[in-house]
Design a protein around this motif. Structure first.
Motif, PDB file in Angstrom:
ATOM      1  N   LEU A  28     -13.022  -1.851   1.720  1.00 19.84           N
ATOM      2  CA  LEU A  28     -13.632  -3.180   1.830  1.00 19.84           C
ATOM      3  C   LEU A  28     -14.715  -3.296   0.758  1.00 19.84           C
TER       4      LEU A  28
ATOM      5  N   LEU B  74      -7.653  -7.979  -1.482  1.00 16.76           N
ATOM      6  CA  LEU B  74      -8.681  -7.742  -0.460  1.00 16.76           C
ATOM      7  C   LEU B  74     -10.074  -8.011  -1.043  1.00 16.76           C
TER       8      LEU B  74
ATOM      9  N   GLN C 140      -5.413  -4.076  -3.200  1.00 13.65           N
ATOM     10  CA  GLN C 140      -6.863  -3.886  -3.217  1.00 13.65           C
ATOM     11  C   GLN C 140      -7.554  -5.081  -3.884  1.00 13.65           C
TER      12      GLN C 140
ATOM     13  N   ALA D 141      -8.193  -1.802   7.611  1.00 13.77           N
ATOM     14  CA  ALA D 141      -8.283  -1.546   6.165  1.00 13.77           C
ATOM     15  C   ALA D 141      -8.184  -0.050   5.902  1.00 13.77           C
TER      16      ALA D 141
ATOM     17  N   CYS E 164       0.826  -1.217   0.000  1.00 15.90           N
ATOM     18  CA  CYS E 164       0.000   0.000   0.000  1.00 15.90           C
ATOM     19  C   CYS E 164       0.857   1.262   0.000  1.00 15.90           C
TER      20      CYS E 164
ATOM     21  N   TRP F 291     -12.098 -10.939   1.009  1.00 18.82           N
ATOM     22  CA  TRP F 291     -12.953 -10.440   2.088  1.00 18.82           C
ATOM     23  C   TRP F 291     -14.176 -11.316   2.355  1.00 18.82           C
TER      24      TRP F 291
ATOM     25  N   THR G 122     -11.365  -5.433  11.815  1.00 19.85           N
ATOM     26  CA  THR G 122     -10.691  -5.295  10.518  1.00 19.85           C
ATOM     27  C   THR G 122     -10.968  -3.961   9.822  1.00 19.85           C
TER      28      THR G 122
ATOM     29  N   LEU H 166      -7.259   1.076   2.062  1.00 17.56           N
ATOM     30  CA  LEU H 166      -7.968   0.156   1.162  1.00 17.56           C
ATOM     31  C   LEU H 166      -9.465   0.229   1.440  1.00 17.56           C
TER      32      LEU H 166
END
Lengths: 326, 96
Positions: free
Chosen positions: A257, A201, A198, A250, A187, A205, A246, A255
């Protein structure tokens, strides 16, 4: 301790003594720990063998998506860390098989069940690790979710399982931190590197939220497991803890979600998430995830290719004991 | 698929540092004692957990029967005179 001297248990009585069952529940209610050779209801034993062996299988299969990246890690430091992590997963599998064995299930039989597709393991390991960022996401999210699930198991009513979980939890925290560090590095890197983080993720997720199992009310085994203090928190309660922990992480990474419905509920102090695709979860459990067949094939191949090592070790041990006897 | 043959079970004990006794940490499967020691090192001492390892064949351990826990251990509970606090020493005598 798994002393075989005491393992010649008489054939399980068809009807269990109601008094014994009541005394057993009283011990559980008093937060007493149950040990290997104590009396226990057959259903308690069966539930534990199923849960502990699934957990062990998950650790063993969990080595595969990450093991795939050991030779391609971007630096020696990352490679050493990933190798150590995968080695830990293997060790965790062994602690857990040993805990299951205290309940009269042999490790070999459990492994055979896995290789013949008769046993389950966590749905999450049927997803592929397609980029290096996936290794970051797995450590951060998959291990993060596993820790949420495993910490309460350190207080499980069955002593050998609880002790195995204490060892596992001690080691697991390094896994999550190394994953988060990978994500942080990406990142803070180039635009392409951040996009890679990203993307990882986005793909991990939802499957991570599924790791906690079906929503409360739909889970088959929860009620009895809660009464037996094998399970201390409901699936939804653990999932909520994970989401709450979390979201700020993030945010720190910068980032997003992949859940447009994600919102903070000021009244409860929790983050509410969108609808989970339970159909996908069912499909993966039924064997139709992206990597189910690959995983079992890889496990079988490793087992079969190791056959000569086991045979050689057994032959050598037999020869040595023959010599000693002579 | 032919069932995987069973490999002997071993109990593992670790001395975590000099001055402490060996403590049971778990068990593992290995074909012989040398392999059991190597596996114990890999499985149980990856983070400096010990200075000394023992592996013992599980079949060599003789254990008390949990069913007879009462008969085995209760008698000690009914003998408080085995403990120092059973005896009264006046305060003026001081620490004894």
């Amino acid at each position: 301790m798994y002393t075989q001297a005491l393992n010649d248990r008489p054939a399980a009585a068809a009807v269990e003594d109601a008094d014994q069952a009541e005394r057993f529940q009283a011990r559980i209610d008093a937060e007493d720990r149950i040990e290997a050779n104590d009396w226990m209801p057959e259903a308690y034993r069966r539930t534990l063998v199923r849960q502990i062996s699934q957990h062990a299988h998950s650790e063993i299969i969990g080595q595969l998506p990450e093991g795939n990246w050991i030779t391609r890690a971007p630096s020696l430091r990352r490679k050493a860390a990933l190798l150590a992590k995968v080695q830990d997963e293997c060790g965790h599998g062994l602690y857990l098989y040993a805990a299951a064995e205290t309940l009269d299930a042999s490790r070999e039989e459990l492994m055979d069940q896995l290789m013949e597709g008769r046993a389950r393991y966590s749905s999450i390991f049927n997803y592929p690790a397609t980029t290096w960022a996936d290794i970051g996401a797995i450590g951060w999210l998959v291990d993060g979710a596993a820790i949420m699930n495993q910490i309460p198991l350190c207080r499980c009513s069955y002593g050998p399982y609880a002790r195995a979980m204490i060892r596992v939890c001690k080691e697991e925290s390094f896994h999550q931190r190394q994953g988060f560090e990978i994500m942080m590095t990406l990142c803070n890197g180039t635009v392409a590197q951040k996009a890679m983080a990203q993307d990882a993720l986005n793909r991990w997720w939802w499957p991570c939220l599924m790791m906690f199992g079906p929503p409360d009310g739909a889970s088959q085994h929860s009620d009895q497991s809660t009464r037996w203090k094998i399970k201390r928190f409901s699936n939804d309660a653990l999932r909520q803890k994970f989401v709450d922990a979390t979201v700020p992480q993030a945010e720190y990474l910068g980032l997003t979600l992949p859940d447009p419905a994600l919102a903070f509920d000021a009244a409860t102090g929790h983050w509410t998430h969108g609808e989970i695709d339970w159909d996908e979860f069912k499909q993966v459990l039924a064997g139709n995830g992206p990597c189910n067949r690959d995983r079992i094939e890889a496990r079988r191949a490793a087992h079969e290719n190791g056959e000569w090592v086991r045979a050689a070790a057994a032959a050598f041990a037999a020869k040595q004991s023959q010599r000693q006897a002579a | 698929m032919t069932p995987t043959p069973t490999v002997p079970l071993w109990e593992v004990f670790i001395r975590s540092r000099a001055g402490l006794s060996h403590k049971h940490v778990g068990s593992l499967h290995a074909a012989d004692a040398v392999l059991a020691l190597q596996a114990a090192r890999d499985v149980f001492t990856r983070r400096g957990e010990g200075l000394s390892l023992w592996v013992v064949p599980s079949s060599a351990i003789v254990a008390s029967d949990p069913q007879e826990k009462g008969m085995m251990f209760e008698p000690t509970a009914s003998k408080p005179y085995r403990h120092p606090t059973f005896y009264e020493v006046p305060d003026e005598v001081g620490h004894m």
